[in-house]
Design an enzyme around this catalytic site. Structure first.
Site, PDB file in Angstrom:
ATOM      1  N   GLY A 213     -11.300  -1.038   2.966  1.00  0.00           N
ATOM      2  CA  GLY A 213     -10.397  -0.917   3.991  1.00  0.00           C
ATOM      3  C   GLY A 213     -10.113   0.467   4.766  1.00  0.00           C
ATOM      4  O   GLY A 213     -11.070   1.269   4.501  1.00  0.00           O
TER       5      GLY A 213
ATOM      6  N   THR B 278       0.942  -1.102   0.036  1.00  0.00           N
ATOM      7  CA  THR B 278      -0.038  -0.130   0.052  1.00  0.00           C
ATOM      8  C   THR B 278       0.992   1.218  -0.061  1.00  0.00           C
ATOM      9  O   THR B 278       1.999   1.149   0.492  1.00  0.00           O
ATOM     10  CB  THR B 278      -0.807   0.117   1.443  1.00  0.00           C
ATOM     11  OG1 THR B 278      -1.826  -0.996   0.979  1.00  0.00           O
ATOM     12  CG2 THR B 278      -1.635   1.299   1.430  1.00  0.00           C
TER      13      THR B 278
ATOM     14  N   GLY C 261      -6.288  -3.173   7.845  1.00  0.00           N
ATOM     15  CA  GLY C 261      -6.989  -2.256   7.854  1.00  0.00           C
ATOM     16  C   GLY C 261      -8.276  -2.240   8.716  1.00  0.00           C
ATOM     17  O   GLY C 261      -9.004  -1.211   9.185  1.00  0.00           O
TER      18      GLY C 261
ATOM     19  N   THR D 252      -0.894   2.240   7.113  1.00  0.00           N
ATOM     20  CA  THR D 252      -0.921   0.889   6.196  1.00  0.00           C
ATOM     21  C   THR D 252      -0.770  -0.321   7.250  1.00  0.00           C
ATOM     22  O   THR D 252      -0.170  -0.144   8.090  1.00  0.00           O
ATOM     23  CB  THR D 252       0.554   0.712   5.296  1.00  0.00           C
ATOM     24  OG1 THR D 252       0.743  -0.449   4.788  1.00  0.00           O
ATOM     25  CG2 THR D 252       1.729   1.185   5.921  1.00  0.00           C
ATOM     26  N   GLY D 253      -1.531  -1.243   6.700  1.00  0.00           N
ATOM     27  CA  GLY D 253      -1.322  -2.465   7.743  1.00  0.00           C
ATOM     28  C   GLY D 253      -2.750  -3.077   7.751  1.00  0.00           C
ATOM     29  O   GLY D 253      -3.494  -2.972   6.781  1.00  0.00           O
TER      30      GLY D 253
HETATM   31  N1  ASP Z   1      -4.302  -0.929   5.122  1.00  0.00           N
HETATM   32  C1  ASP Z   1      -4.632  -1.853   3.641  1.00  0.00           C
HETATM   33  C2  ASP Z   1      -6.071  -2.459   3.676  1.00  0.00           C
HETATM   34  O1  ASP Z   1      -6.512  -2.943   4.849  1.00  0.00           O
HETATM   35  C3  ASP Z   1      -3.808  -2.606   3.502  1.00  0.00           C
HETATM   36  C4  ASP Z   1      -2.106  -2.354   3.586  1.00  0.00           C
HETATM   37  O2  ASP Z   1      -1.794  -1.270   4.090  1.00  0.00           O
HETATM   38  O3  ASP Z   1      -1.322  -3.204   3.055  1.00  0.00           O
HETATM   39  O4  ASP Z   1      -6.817  -2.290   2.921  1.00  0.00           O
END
Ligand code: ASP
Length: 301
Positions: free
Chosen positions: A204, A174, A228, A225-226
């Protein structure tokens, strides 16, 4: 729970900090991630040196990352359970608190530019699916060839997730940017394909104001990011900017500690304070980043 890696950079008059997604980027791809982040942060900072706003800079940095197939946004985004792209993006201007966001957008090359158009038009803050597509087409954006935007890696990851019966996991990659301009304005932008094998229609944190993206000149700017779902439940981006507003230089670290302690979840966040201090934290193995300001240039993963 993994330990937290965090950084706090010196105050800059103008600065752009980008992330290329929290996750576990394989060794072989790490250099490409760091390089891609640096190119994006430089492009954003160039906008600032030419008199552009923090909002312009954050959008430009994210556009560059969307065009880079190494990342899970735009070209190279991950696939939902039906094997299609469903793209999420948001932009927010700290000066006006104006925001624009798209969710579950089909194949368009640069979702961040559609989110920015929504911000400029000033009607709804968030449009999803067919409505987002209609808005994009009405404003001159052309639907991309989905097959050309899908990478081999994205297809392999979906096949792997289906084979292992793994529920949707975040893929890493992301992208996001925060910026501060010489007038003291801040902005944030985030773009993603979301999680590999995500449910059709799943949205997300990235396009949700306060969860994955937030900017307020009185507080600072954040892009996350992470995991969601955890970010949404904790309103993570706003949690972080409120820390900045309290004067916490370690707001990024404290926010990721909260993510781990409260929900045992993984992720990272990038921040810029209203004074121009960039910072980040992650509790994942990797998170590509680059920061470029008037006397600062650094990238890593
Ligand atoms: N936060 C993003 C989501 O959950 C995914 C990511 O950051 O890799 O859509």
């Amino acid at each position: 729970m993994r330990s937290i890696v965090s950084r706090v950079f010196p105050v800059q008059r103008h600065v752009v900090l980008v992330h290329g997604g929290a996750g576990l980027v394989p060794e072989a791809s790490r250099e490409a991630h760091a390089r891609g982040c640096l190119a994006a942060a430089r492009a954003g900072n160039l906008v600032l040196t030419r008199g552009g706003s923090a909002l312009d800079a954050a959008c430009e940095a994210v556009r560059v990352l969307e065009d880079d197939p190494s990342f899970n946004a735009g070209h190279g985004a991950c696939l939902d359970e039906t094997g299609h792209l469903a793209l999420d993006a948001a932009v927010m201007d700290g000066a006006s608190l104006a925001a624009g966001a798209v969710a579950c957008l089909p194949a368009f090359a640069n979702p961040v530019q559609i989110a920015r158009k929504l911000l400029d038009v000033g009607g709804p803050v968030l449009l999803a699916g067919e409505g987002a597509e209609l808005f994009a087409k009405t404003h001159g954006f052309v639907r991309a060839d989905e097959a050309a935007m899908i990478t081999t890696v994205a297809r392999e990851r979906l096949a792997e997730a289906k084979a292992t019966g793994e529920s949707a996991g975040f893929a890493g990659g992301t992208v996001g940017a925060v910026a501060r301009d010489t007038s003291g304005h801040v902005a944030a932008a985030t773009s993603t394909g979301g999680k590999t094998n995500k449910a059709k229609g799943r949205i997300g944190d990235s396009p949700l104001v306060g969860a994955g993206t937030y900017a307020d000149d009185d507080e600072g700017a954040a892009s996350g990011t992470g995991d969601g779902e955890a970010f949404i439940r904790l309103m993570l981006a706003r949690h972080a900017t409120l820390g900045l507003a309290r004067g916490e230089d370690e707001a990024a670290k404290l926010t990721i500690a909260h993510l781990g302690d409260r929900l045992r979840a993984l992720g990272g966040v990038i921040l810029v304070s209203k004074e121009g201090r960039a910072s980040f934290a992650r509790n994942t193995v990797t998170m590509g980043y680059a920061v470029v300001g008037d006397s600062l240039e650094e990238s890593g993963i």
